[in-house]
Motif scaffolding. Structure first.
Motif, short mmCIF file in Angstrom:
data_model
loop_
_atom_site.label_atom_id
_atom_site.label_comp_id
_atom_site.label_asym_id
_atom_site.label_seq_id
_atom_site.Cartn_x
_atom_site.Cartn_y
_atom_site.Cartn_z
N LYS A 118 19.26 6.03 51.86
CA LYS A 118 19.27 5.10 52.99
C LYS A 118 20.55 5.25 53.82
CE LYS A 118 18.05 0.88 51.75
NZ LYS A 118 17.91 -0.30 50.86
N CYS A 119 21.68 5.47 53.14
CA CYS A 119 22.94 5.69 53.87
C CYS A 119 22.91 7.00 54.65
CB CYS A 119 24.12 5.68 52.90
SG CYS A 119 24.51 4.07 52.19
N ASP A 120 22.39 8.05 54.02
CA ASP A 120 22.29 9.34 54.71
C ASP A 120 21.46 9.22 55.99
OD1 ASP A 120 23.86 10.74 52.93
OD2 ASP A 120 22.18 11.49 51.74
N PHE A 121 20.40 8.43 55.92
CA PHE A 121 19.56 8.22 57.10
C PHE A 121 20.37 7.57 58.22
CE2 PHE A 121 16.72 5.60 59.68
CZ PHE A 121 15.77 6.54 60.07
N GLN A 122 21.12 6.54 57.88
CA GLN A 122 21.92 5.84 58.89
C GLN A 122 23.02 6.73 59.45
OE1 GLN A 122 21.07 2.96 60.12
NE2 GLN A 122 19.45 2.56 58.63
N LEU A 123 23.45 7.71 58.66
CA LEU A 123 24.51 8.62 59.11
C LEU A 123 23.97 9.87 59.80
CD1 LEU A 123 26.86 8.32 55.99
CD2 LEU A 123 27.28 7.39 58.28
N GLY A 124 22.64 9.93 60.00
CA GLY A 124 22.06 10.99 60.81
C GLY A 124 21.35 12.10 60.07
N SER A 125 21.31 12.05 58.74
CA SER A 125 20.62 13.09 57.96
C SER A 125 19.21 12.61 57.62
CB SER A 125 21.40 13.43 56.69
OG SER A 125 22.71 13.88 56.99
N GLU A 126 18.36 12.52 58.66
CA GLU A 126 17.07 11.86 58.50
C GLU A 126 16.13 12.59 57.54
OE1 GLU A 126 18.17 12.77 61.55
OE2 GLU A 126 18.79 10.86 62.51
N GLU A 127 16.02 13.92 57.68
CA GLU A 127 15.05 14.65 56.87
C GLU A 127 15.46 14.70 55.40
OE1 GLU A 127 12.16 15.29 58.05
OE2 GLU A 127 12.86 14.55 59.99
N ILE A 183 14.18 9.68 49.53
CA ILE A 183 13.47 8.42 49.39
C ILE A 183 12.07 8.65 48.81
CG2 ILE A 183 12.42 6.51 50.65
CD1 ILE A 183 15.41 6.19 50.25
N GLU A 184 11.41 9.71 49.23
CA GLU A 184 10.08 10.02 48.70
C GLU A 184 10.14 10.26 47.19
OE1 GLU A 184 6.68 11.28 50.84
OE2 GLU A 184 7.50 9.24 50.84
N ILE A 185 11.14 11.01 46.75
CA ILE A 185 11.31 11.28 45.31
C ILE A 185 11.57 9.97 44.56
CG2 ILE A 185 12.81 12.36 43.60
CD1 ILE A 185 13.26 14.62 45.68
N PHE A 219 12.54 1.39 55.22
CA PHE A 219 13.00 2.75 55.50
C PHE A 219 11.95 3.52 56.27
CE2 PHE A 219 12.95 7.25 54.51
CZ PHE A 219 14.25 7.64 54.86
N TYR A 220 10.69 3.45 55.84
CA TYR A 220 9.63 4.20 56.51
C TYR A 220 9.41 3.68 57.93
CZ TYR A 220 8.38 6.45 52.10
OH TYR A 220 8.40 7.20 50.95
N CYS A 221 9.52 2.39 58.14
CA CYS A 221 9.42 1.85 59.51
C CYS A 221 10.48 2.46 60.41
CB CYS A 221 9.55 0.33 59.49
SG CYS A 221 8.09 -0.56 58.90
N GLU A 222 11.72 2.51 59.92
CA GLU A 222 12.81 3.07 60.72
C GLU A 222 12.62 4.57 60.93
OE1 GLU A 222 16.47 1.99 58.89
OE2 GLU A 222 16.23 -0.15 59.32
N TYR A 223 12.19 5.26 59.88
CA TYR A 223 12.00 6.70 59.98
C TYR A 223 10.91 7.04 61.00
CZ TYR A 223 10.81 11.50 58.66
OH TYR A 223 10.55 12.85 58.67
N TYR A 224 9.77 6.35 60.90
CA TYR A 224 8.66 6.69 61.80
C TYR A 224 8.88 6.18 63.22
CZ TYR A 224 6.08 8.60 57.89
OH TYR A 224 5.68 9.39 56.83
N LEU A 225 9.70 5.14 63.38
CA LEU A 225 10.12 4.78 64.74
C LEU A 225 10.89 5.94 65.37
CD1 LEU A 225 11.36 1.06 64.67
CD2 LEU A 225 9.67 2.02 66.25
#
Length: 323
Positions: free
Chosen positions: A199-208, A214-216, A238-244
């Motif tokens: 979740k932190c990596d996502f907020q810091l720009g490492s989305e993929e 997160i899937e694992i 997390f998925y809401c933010e990712y797919y947005l």
């Protein structure tokens, strides 16, 4: 609850009121300290919170009548835990404070269970925006675990993970990752720790990379838990933010709708819950991107109203776009 079940639960509590258990469990790293594995504990772990609340209220009444203070602390703790899950944070804080004061007076402030109660008490403070108080307390909690068990123990590793959640919630993502890495020295494959890192990596720009992590974690966490659905919330968000971000608004609506169902099923007595607010928020943001302005306004305003009823108008910040 039937009269028979009530009598069984009373007998269980009365017969075992001097026994205290404390041990770890996979769901949250620490199992509730309790007098017995009574029906309240069973109901709560099955997600039957109304039934559990009734049991603990009855147990509290009995423990007060018998002047058994540690039993009172047990019931106050479990009532506080249910209030916290229901986003009734003021009530949660009130109950956790009672637990802390009882255990501190009887067992001392360095007692491990007293320290854990301090942590739960301050979870409520954090939710209500009392950030400085909460951070000061969680630092004291981590220090206490280190002093009791040493820096290389599992208990201290869990303490670092707990603090990483605080850091994540207030946007200190690098600090959260640092605490997770400390935790991983003893818990190298733990999915709760890895979830925070993702979740932190996502907020810091490492989305993929975050998405794969997160899937694992989600697939790993699914197995074997009767009451896993409350934990699903963080993954749905997390998925809401990712797919947005990916402009897949159908997926956003899908996960936002699933988010809504959790409190609807688990906390039927609660009118306002943060999962409702989050659900309306992500529906609204998706509708906005789809240029469905009326739907966006309706959902975002409902999200704001829900949040304000939980936290108060001055204690919660929600980005509402005025159209």
């Amino acid at each position: 609850m039937s009269l028979l079940l009530q009598q069984i639960s009373i007998n269980i509590l009365t017969l075992s009121k001097s026994i205290i258990f404390f041990f770890f469990q996979a769901e949250d790293g620490i199992r509730d300290f309790c007098l017995s594995r009574g029906l309240g504990d069973v109901y709560k772990r099955q997600g039957l919170y109304e039934e559990a609340r009734e049991f603990y209220q009855q147990g509290l009444k009995i423990s007060i009548e018998n002047k058994e203070e540690l039993d009172q602390a047990f019931n106050y703790y479990n009532l506080g835990d249910i209030h916290f899950k229901a986003c009734e944070y003021e009530a949660a804080i009130e109950n956790f404070e009672k637990v802390y004061q009882i255990r501190k007076r009887i067992l001392g402030e360095k007692d491990n269970l007293t320290l854990f109660t301090l942590k739960f008490w301050n979870d409520g403070k954090l939710k209500l925006g009392k950030i400085d108080e909460a951070l000061e307390a969680i630092d004291a909690f981590v220090d206490g675990q280190t002093q009791i068990f040493g820096d290389e123990s599992n208990s201290t590793a869990w303490a670092y993970w707990y603090r990483s959640q605080y850091y994540y919630e207030i946007g200190f993502y690098n600090e959260a990752i640092e605490d997770c890495k400390r935790s991983q020295k003893n818990l190298p494959t733990n999915t709760l720790v890895r979830t925070i890192i993702g979740k932190c990596d996502f907020q810091l720009g490492s989305e993929e990379a975050a998405f794969k992590e997160i899937e694992i974690c989600l697939q790993s966490r699914k197995g074997g838990f009767v009451n896993f659905d409350l934990e699903y919330a963080q993954y749905y968000i997390f998925y809401c933010e990712y797919y947005l971000l990916k402009k897949n608004y159908e997926k956003v609506h899908q996960y936002a709708s699933q988010l809504y169902e959790i409190p609807k099923n688990k906390f039927k007595w609660v009118q306002n819950h943060m999962m409702y607010a989050d659900s309306y928020l992500y529906h609204g943001l998706a509708f906005l991107e789809e240029n469905q302005i009326d739907n966006a306004r309706e959902n975002l305003e409902t999200a704001l109203a829900q949040a304000n009823k939980i936290f108060g108008e001055d204690s919660y910040s929600l980005s509402l776009i005025h159209i």
